[in-house]
Design a protein around this motif. Structure first.
Motif, PDB file in Angstrom:
ATOM      1  N   UNK A  71      59.440  31.679  48.750  1.00  0.00           N
ATOM      2  CA  UNK A  71      59.249  33.049  48.287  1.00  0.00           C
ATOM      3  C   UNK A  71      58.725  33.899  49.422  1.00  0.00           C
ATOM      4  N   UNK A  72      57.827  33.304  50.243  1.00  0.00           N
ATOM      5  CA  UNK A  72      57.247  34.075  51.338  1.00  0.00           C
ATOM      6  C   UNK A  72      58.336  34.509  52.285  1.00  0.00           C
ATOM      7  N   UNK A  93      60.314  37.337  51.078  1.00  0.00           N
ATOM      8  CA  UNK A  93      59.551  38.583  51.254  1.00  0.00           C
ATOM      9  C   UNK A  93      59.573  38.983  52.713  1.00  0.00           C
ATOM     10  N   UNK A  95      54.761  47.678  48.007  1.00  0.00           N
ATOM     11  CA  UNK A  95      54.694  46.376  48.659  1.00  0.00           C
ATOM     12  C   UNK A  95      55.216  46.464  50.070  1.00  0.00           C
ATOM     13  N   UNK A  96      54.758  47.408  50.813  1.00  0.00           N
ATOM     14  CA  UNK A  96      55.272  47.479  52.177  1.00  0.00           C
ATOM     15  C   UNK A  96      54.476  46.536  53.062  1.00  0.00           C
ATOM     16  N   UNK A  97      55.082  46.064  54.150  1.00  0.00           N
ATOM     17  CA  UNK A  97      54.350  45.168  55.037  1.00  0.00           C
ATOM     18  C   UNK A  97      53.227  45.866  55.782  1.00  0.00           C
ATOM     19  N   UNK A 100      49.912  47.854  55.826  1.00  0.00           N
ATOM     20  CA  UNK A 100      48.776  48.057  54.928  1.00  0.00           C
ATOM     21  C   UNK A 100      48.464  49.544  54.791  1.00  0.00           C
ATOM     22  N   UNK A 154      41.709  45.700  56.985  1.00  0.00           N
ATOM     23  CA  UNK A 154      42.800  44.744  56.778  1.00  0.00           C
ATOM     24  C   UNK A 154      42.250  43.332  56.659  1.00  0.00           C
ATOM     25  N   UNK A 163      44.455  37.852  52.641  1.00  0.00           N
ATOM     26  CA  UNK A 163      44.433  36.571  51.968  1.00  0.00           C
ATOM     27  C   UNK A 163      45.489  35.687  52.618  1.00  0.00           C
ATOM     28  N   UNK A 174      48.432  29.353  51.307  1.00  0.00           N
ATOM     29  CA  UNK A 174      47.777  28.045  51.441  1.00  0.00           C
ATOM     30  C   UNK A 174      48.407  27.194  52.526  1.00  0.00           C
ATOM     31  N   UNK A 191      36.574  32.684  54.137  1.00  0.00           N
ATOM     32  CA  UNK A 191      35.456  33.637  54.170  1.00  0.00           C
ATOM     33  C   UNK A 191      34.779  33.607  55.525  1.00  0.00           C
TER      34      UNK A 191
END
Lengths: 454, 491
Positions: free
Chosen positions: A79-80, A83, A128-130, A132, A164, A169, A172, A222
């Motif tokens: 999926x990535x 996109x 959903x633009x690349x 930010x 940013x 995120x 994984x 984090x």
């Protein structure tokens, strides 16, 4: 064509062609036929070439692309990736809009012409633009020149990168140090389309890319975020905040009582130096030289008058007159210091340095070390930024400029340069937060930076 | 007490691309694909009761009233879809939710895009204004909001409006357009005295809003504080512009909404509040003018700015409350007043032809002896008998019209039956109406379910059924304190 006599060659031809039922021809006739055929083929080939000329060039490109694709390892469709492919398509669309007008033919035709009022946001989607949203905002603010000044733009870029990173995120399967750089890439691309990066911004981008690639893959997201944010803050603190303080203390020592200092335009660092000198009790005057189309010197004058520093304001065309008798020192700021010692500053700096040199006035350039660049350039044409040419038509009263009738003429090319390069021979000294250097010591600083990075 | 907006309803730590559950006030939970919080989240305000057109909207929700044969809400939703928004919030009244949801779902099914609409319901008797609706929507998203009213029909390019919002880091950016007036024969523009005007004061340099008020809220004078004039010496006051109720609202405004719980309407209360705050902030803090823009002085003072955000205040969201406008010349109308309704029907039909969904004329049965004018639009399943003539009129679905009718400049909605020899001029005929033969109606409104007796003549009247009367009385009294045309309401 008929032959009167029969030569032995003809006899041979006849003997060979005995089996066939074709009419017998002489050598000359055959030659003529062959020539006709060849010419017909040549004509056909020429026609084909014309028809294929635009297509022929394209044929070469897909071949190159195929080669590149073969070299890449095969990727599983995720999926990535889907996109990302659509991101890449959007990026390509962005790149296409980049091809918008470069300057008209002439000496600056290799530079891109940036238009303030048409930043490339129409192709970006809101959802959903690349890129930010913080970067979209920043791009527009830079394009409209809401944010000016090399320190200011760098600080704004640091803020956007921090936002940013805070919202970043990591998927994984990927590591932060690889994926974050890839995620930041379209943002930086978009920014450079809106307005050319200044050297300060470029150096920060190099720094942040390097820092991200050093993030260890074992720590949690984090912690990685905290590290990166603190690195950004540290960069700002060391290179802009503390550097400004150091430069101020050094330069203030060079300002003596009774000086008349010439400054150009409005620079945050120079104003800070002058205000600090006033606070220390030095008695000096300031001459502010200003230039169209931005007329930033007006604001510098306002700030200085508020601080009770006596100042005068002249336009750059009277700089020679003013320099001869009244000035004792010239204090300039730089957007960048190049590796061969040239100083990149707002357009007009080189002229002032030249005039000062002629009249033997010391030229002091104040520049933080993070603005040192590895680029080499000896003139202002090779690499520059072209701002909106319509600014050249602005007049103070709002009346039509005398140029406005001819501005669209095909022989007239309005050029609004942003930077110019001052040779090191015209500069007496460069004050950085590390030391006071001659211009030619720029490579030493650059070497120190590369050593520090390794 | 409306809920506060400060607590975000979404989980921060979900990793990229996973599905998150969003629960709203409307039906249960649904799964929402979230890649990253979008830059703007659109909110369609469709809970209006149509107070200025109450005669038409007694049964139908106002946003479903047809303009050029399409329900009004279609235009705003289509506008958002064409700008590729993937998630849209629609604020509706609970009673009307099913109708609106049904209509929009059927429309979206025809489109190819993947759009998710979430309905936020308001109780039927609750007297909530647009600002209250914002408070309901705000916890569901983390991004700035794009507030669009369901009665807005526009062609403006959203990216230009967005650029103004981004460039100035505005708290609120409004879309302003010249009031639409049809090109008149003699070329002059006459102001319709019934239009209530907006007084909008703008800074001519950078389109900052310095003053905004509606004509109804101004008693006799407009007063401007001296401090404001000192800081903004040039102000251009416009009265011919329409505030089109398309706002880009940043999160700072939503925080301000939290601090002022009594603010209930966007246009009447929130906008003037923001403008006053903006002026106060600029007058009180020390800003200098730099390149004709306001620029914080903090950079140059002896207070050292240790962090890039302090150094560079434009990007930090702490204080700045800027209200800006984007002026556009594109076609923009708000269909919210009765006297404009037919006029705007015609205007929209002309200007937005490419957007309006075309309907299937094969279901109609139009006799060959009738004349249908060029500017008229006819819906589905319409049966028209012979010797009728239609000029500049709009006919809804499933309408039956008898012979010898003359319909000029009128709007006829769905399920109407008109018998023969009827003449309608400049009338609005609502749903389920029966008009018996030989009637003549001029400048009138026939409301839902009415039956006009045979051979009656009405000029300039509203015809309402007895059952609908009590609803309408409440409408005409409540809201914004202004009264609309109260004519003979009973028949």
């Amino acid at each position: 064509m008929e032959n009167s006599s029969v030569s032995p060659a003809d006899v041979k031809v006849q003997l060979q062609q005995n089996g066939s039922q074709q009419p017998q021809k002489t050598k000359a006739q055959l030659k003529a036929e062959r020539r006709e055929k060849q010419e017909a083929q040549r004509a056909a080939k020429a026609k084909l070439k014309e028809a294929q000329a635009p297509g022929g060039v394209q044929k070469q490109q897909p071949k190159q692309q195929q080669k590149k694709e073969q070299n890449k390892p095969p990727q599983k469709p995720k999926k990535k990736d889907v996109q990302k492919q659509s991101d890449n398509k959007q990026l390509k669309k962005l790149d296409d809009t980049l091809k918008a007008p470069s300057s008209k033919d002439g000496i600056f035709s290799h530079l891109k012409q940036y238009d303030r009022n048409s930043p490339p946001t129409s192709t970006l989607s809101y959802s959903s633009s690349p890129v930010h949203p913080a970067f979209v905002k920043l791009g527009i603010q830079m394009a409209r020149e809401t944010i000016v000044g090399s320190n200011g733009r760098c600080a704004a870029l640091i803020c956007a990168v921090k936002i940013f990173i805070q919202q970043y995120r990591c998927p994984k399967s990927k590591e932060v140090r690889q994926h974050l750089n890839i995620a930041l890439k379209p943002c930086f691309n978009y920014l450079s389309v809106c307005r050319l990066f200044s050297v300060s911004m470029e150096n920060f981008v190099k720094f942040i890319k390097h820092t991200i690639s050093k993030v260890s893959p074992e720590i949690s997201l984090e912690k990685a975020r905290e590290e990166l944010l603190s690195e950004c803050d540290r960069y700002f603190e060391e290179n802009i905040y503390l550097a400004a303080q150091a430069i101020t203390t050094t330069t203030v020592n060079r300002i003596n009582d009774g000086d008349t200092i010439l400054i150009y335009g409005r620079s945050q660092l120079i104003l800070r130096i002058l205000l600090a000198a006033k606070k220390e009790g030095r008695k000096f005057r300031v001459m502010v030289v200003d230039n169209r189309p931005d007329l930033r010197g007006v604001n510098a004058c306002e700030r200085l008058t508020e601080a009770d520093i006596p100042c005068s304001y002249v336009y750059i065309n009277s700089a020679t007159y003013v320099m001869k008798d009244q000035i004792t020192k010239v204090l300039l700021s730089a957007d960048a210091l190049l590796a061969n010692g040239y100083v990149l500053g707002p357009v007009g700096t080189a002229m002032l340095a030249l005039i000062a040199h002629k009249y033997n006035k010391p030229v002091i350039v104040c520049c933080e070390t993070y603005k040192f660049s590895e680029r080499v350039q000896t003139d202002s044409i090779l690499f520059n930024e072209l701002a909106d040419p319509k600014d050249m038509l602005k007049t103070k009263t709002g009346a039509a400029s005398p140029l406005s009738d001819d501005a669209d003429h095909h022989n007239v090319n309005l050029v609004n340069l942003v930077y110019d390069a001052t040779p090191p021979t015209l500069v007496s000294i460069v004050i950085t937060e590390i030391a006071e250097l001659p211009c030619s010591s720029a490579p030493v600083i650059l070497r120190r930076d590369t050593e520090r990075r390794c | 007490m409306p809920p506060t907006v400060l607590s975000p309803g979404l989980d921060d730590d979900k990793s990229d691309g996973e599905e998150t559950t969003v629960s709203g006030l409307s039906s249960g939970n649904f799964r929402v694909r979230r890649r990253r919080s979008p830059e703007f989240t659109p909110v369609v305000m469709a809970a209006g009761c149509g107070s200025q057109m109450f005669e038409l909207s007694s049964d139908t929700p106002k946003c479903m009233l047809p303009v050029a044969n399409t329900p009004m809400i279609w235009f705003s939703v289509n506008y958002l879809i064409s700008h590729k928004f993937e998630e849209i919030f629609v604020v509706v009244r609970r009673a009307a939710k099913d109708k609106i949801e049904g209509y929009l779902t059927s429309c979206i099914r025809k489109l190819e895009q993947d759009v998710h609409i979430e309905y936020v319901c308001i109780e039927d008797d609750a007297d909530l204004g647009t600002a209250d609706s914002l408070r309901l929507v705000a916890p569901k998203t983390k991004s700035d909001l794009l507030v669009i009213s369901s009665d807005l029909i526009t062609k403006v390019s959203l990216s230009e409006l967005a650029n103004v919002h981004r460039a100035n880091n505005a708290a609120l950016t409004a879309l302003i357009a010249p009031r639409y007036s049809p090109p008149s024969a003699d070329g002059r523009r006459k102001r319709n005295k019934k239009d209530d005007r907006d007084f909008i004061g703008l800074d001519p340099e950078d389109d900052r809003i310095l003053y905004i008020a509606n004509e109804k809220d101004i008693e006799e004078e407009i007063s401007i504080k001296r401090g404001q004039l000192a800081r903004f010496p040039h102000m251009r006051l416009h009265t011919n512009l329409l505030d089109s109720h398309l706002y880009l609202v940043s999160r700072t405004t939503l925080n301000i909404l939290d601090n002022h719980p009594d603010v209930s309407m966007m246009r009447c209360e929130l906008l003037p509040l923001l403008v006053r705050k903006q002026i106060k902030q600029i007058v009180n803090t020390s800003y200098t003018v730099f390149a004709d823009r306001l620029y914080s002085k903090k950079q140059d003072t002896d207070e050292d700015c240790k962090h890039p955000e302090e150094y560079f205040e434009v990007l930090s969201e702490v204080e700045s409350v800027g209200c800006y406008v984007h002026k556009t010349q594109d076609f923009t109308v708000r269909v919210n007043q009765l006297h404009n309704y037919i006029k705007y029907n015609k205007a929209v039909s002309e200007n937005m032809d490419d957007v309006i969904p075309q309907n299937d004329m094969t279901t109609c049965d139009i006799s060959k002896m009738t004349q249908v004018g060029k500017c008229s639009r006819i819906g589905n399943s319409v049966r028209i008998a012979e010797k009728c003539s239609f000029k500049r009129s709009f006919i809804g679905n499933r309408v039956e019209i008898g012979p010898h009718c003359k319909i000029v400049d009128s709007v006829i909605m769905d399920d109407v039956r008109i018998e023969d020899n009827v003449s309608l001029t400049n009338c609005v005929v609502c749903k389920d109406v029966i008009i018996r033969n030989k009637c003549t109606l001029k400048d009138s409104r026939v409301c839902d379910g009415f039956e006009v007796a045979a051979e009656s003549e009405f000029v300039g009247e509203s015809l309402v059924t007895d059952s609908a009367l009590p609803n309408m009385m409440t409408f005409s009294i409540c809201n914004c304190g202004h009264s609309s045309d109260a004519e003979d309401l009973s028949k």
